[in-house]
Design a protein around this motif. Structure first.
Motif, PDB file in Angstrom:
ATOM      1  N   LEU A  47      -5.301   2.208  -1.183  1.00  0.00           N
ATOM      2  CA  LEU A  47      -4.852   2.539   0.172  1.00  0.00           C
ATOM      3  C   LEU A  47      -5.073   1.383   1.139  1.00  0.00           C
ATOM      4  O   LEU A  47      -4.334   1.226   2.115  1.00  0.00           O
ATOM      5  CB  LEU A  47      -5.590   3.783   0.678  1.00  0.00           C
ATOM      6  N   LEU A  50      -1.932  -0.792   1.367  1.00  0.00           N
ATOM      7  CA  LEU A  50      -0.668  -0.220   1.840  1.00  0.00           C
ATOM      8  C   LEU A  50      -0.209  -0.788   3.183  1.00  0.00           C
ATOM      9  O   LEU A  50       0.973  -1.128   3.333  1.00  0.00           O
ATOM     10  CB  LEU A  50      -0.778   1.307   1.940  1.00  0.00           C
ATOM     11  N   ALA A  55       0.873  -2.798  -1.746  1.00  0.00           N
ATOM     12  CA  ALA A  55       0.816  -1.656  -2.661  1.00  0.00           C
ATOM     13  C   ALA A  55       1.830  -0.628  -2.182  1.00  0.00           C
ATOM     14  O   ALA A  55       2.271  -0.663  -1.026  1.00  0.00           O
ATOM     15  CB  ALA A  55      -0.580  -1.050  -2.704  1.00  0.00           C
ATOM     16  N   HIS A  56       2.208   0.274  -3.092  1.00  0.00           N
ATOM     17  CA  HIS A  56       3.170   1.320  -2.764  1.00  0.00           C
ATOM     18  C   HIS A  56       2.535   2.678  -3.045  1.00  0.00           C
ATOM     19  O   HIS A  56       1.925   2.883  -4.098  1.00  0.00           O
ATOM     20  CB  HIS A  56       4.443   1.153  -3.576  1.00  0.00           C
ATOM     21  N   ALA A  57       2.693   3.603  -2.098  1.00  0.00           N
ATOM     22  CA  ALA A  57       1.991   4.884  -2.155  1.00  0.00           C
ATOM     23  C   ALA A  57       2.275   5.652  -3.449  1.00  0.00           C
ATOM     24  O   ALA A  57       1.360   6.227  -4.056  1.00  0.00           O
ATOM     25  CB  ALA A  57       2.371   5.734  -0.946  1.00  0.00           C
ATOM     26  N   PRO A 133      -3.246   8.379   2.611  1.00  0.00           N
ATOM     27  CA  PRO A 133      -1.905   7.790   2.464  1.00  0.00           C
ATOM     28  C   PRO A 133      -1.116   7.827   3.769  1.00  0.00           C
ATOM     29  O   PRO A 133      -0.434   6.854   4.119  1.00  0.00           O
ATOM     30  CB  PRO A 133      -1.257   8.673   1.393  1.00  0.00           C
ATOM     31  N   SER A 136      -2.650   5.329   6.320  1.00  0.00           N
ATOM     32  CA  SER A 136      -2.415   3.955   5.902  1.00  0.00           C
ATOM     33  C   SER A 136      -0.958   3.549   6.135  1.00  0.00           C
ATOM     34  O   SER A 136      -0.674   2.424   6.568  1.00  0.00           O
ATOM     35  CB  SER A 136      -2.772   3.803   4.421  1.00  0.00           C
ATOM     36  N   ALA A 137      -0.037   4.471   5.868  1.00  0.00           N
ATOM     37  CA  ALA A 137       1.384   4.177   6.078  1.00  0.00           C
ATOM     38  C   ALA A 137       1.686   3.983   7.561  1.00  0.00           C
ATOM     39  O   ALA A 137       2.424   3.063   7.947  1.00  0.00           O
ATOM     40  CB  ALA A 137       2.236   5.307   5.504  1.00  0.00           C
TER      41      ALA A 137
END
Length: 210
Positions: A47, A50, A55-57, A133, A136-137
């Motif tokens: 996380l 991100l 990185a990708h969730a 998630p 973080s996004a």
């Protein structure tokens, strides 16, 4: 008689312990069962990356049961209570499970509402967490629009899930803004209730200098 080892929690800690016990203990002597309420294991260290697009969730979520060795049993259920006297774990669907050894590896959950004002105006707009998630996004979206000012990384209080993660975030943010040619326009501040940058003396001496 085969000892029944029950681990409550299929996160990183519970999974590592279950697989190690299955590797070390003869199956004639011990049988390991992991219990969790869902089968979605989130690789939480990912996380941190991100917000920076590293990185990708969807790649951070795997099946919990798929991470366990073949000799480990998987049981998906929500725990209602533990009967210590009779060594049984009771679940909310009325079933139960006997144990000889019980391990609690249920992890920690965030409680941002415990800090007054933290989840008030600005939450997930100017104030974020990278420990979920969603947070973080949203933080990543805000960083991409950020062109200058002060970035405050605040530990708030202990304990936290990963003591080094806020420092890692500072270093990643430093690189992120340098790559965008904005580093001179961004003031990165690390705020902590500790009397050093990290919890361990040797690491604190090195990381504090950085």
């Amino acid at each position: 008689m085969t000892a029944q080892i029950v681990i409550l929690g299929g996160g990183t800690g519970g999974t590592l312990l279950a697989n190690r016990l299955d590797r070390l203990l003869p199956r004639t002597e011990a049988h390991v069962t992991v219990v969790d309420r869902d089968d979605e294991h989130l690789y939480q260290p990912g996380l941190l990356f991100l917000p920076f697009g590293a990185a990708h969730a969807h790649k951070l979520v795997k099946s919990r049961s798929a991470q366990l060795r073949p000799g480990v049993s998987w049981f998906q259920a929500t725990v209602d209570r533990v009967d210590l006297d009779n060594r049984r774990v009771h679940f909310d669907d009325g079933t139960d499970l006997h144990y000889d050894v019980l391990v609690i590896a249920s992890g920690a959950r965030l409680l941002p509402e415990e800090t007054e004002g933290l989840t008030g105006p600005g939450w997930n707009e100017r104030v974020f967490t990278f420990y979920t998630p969603q947070g973080s996004a949203r933080l990543g979206h805000a960083l991409r629009k950020f062109t200058g000012g002060r970035l405050l990384v605040n530990v708030v209080d202990m304990p936290i899930k990963c003591p080094v993660a806020p420092l890692e975030f500072c270093f990643l943010a430093d690189a992120f803004f340098r790559n965008r040619g904005l580093r001179d326009s961004v003031d990165i501040v690390y705020a902590t209730p500790l009397d050093s940058a990290f919890t361990k003396p040797v690491a604190a001496k090195t990381l504090g200098a950085l």
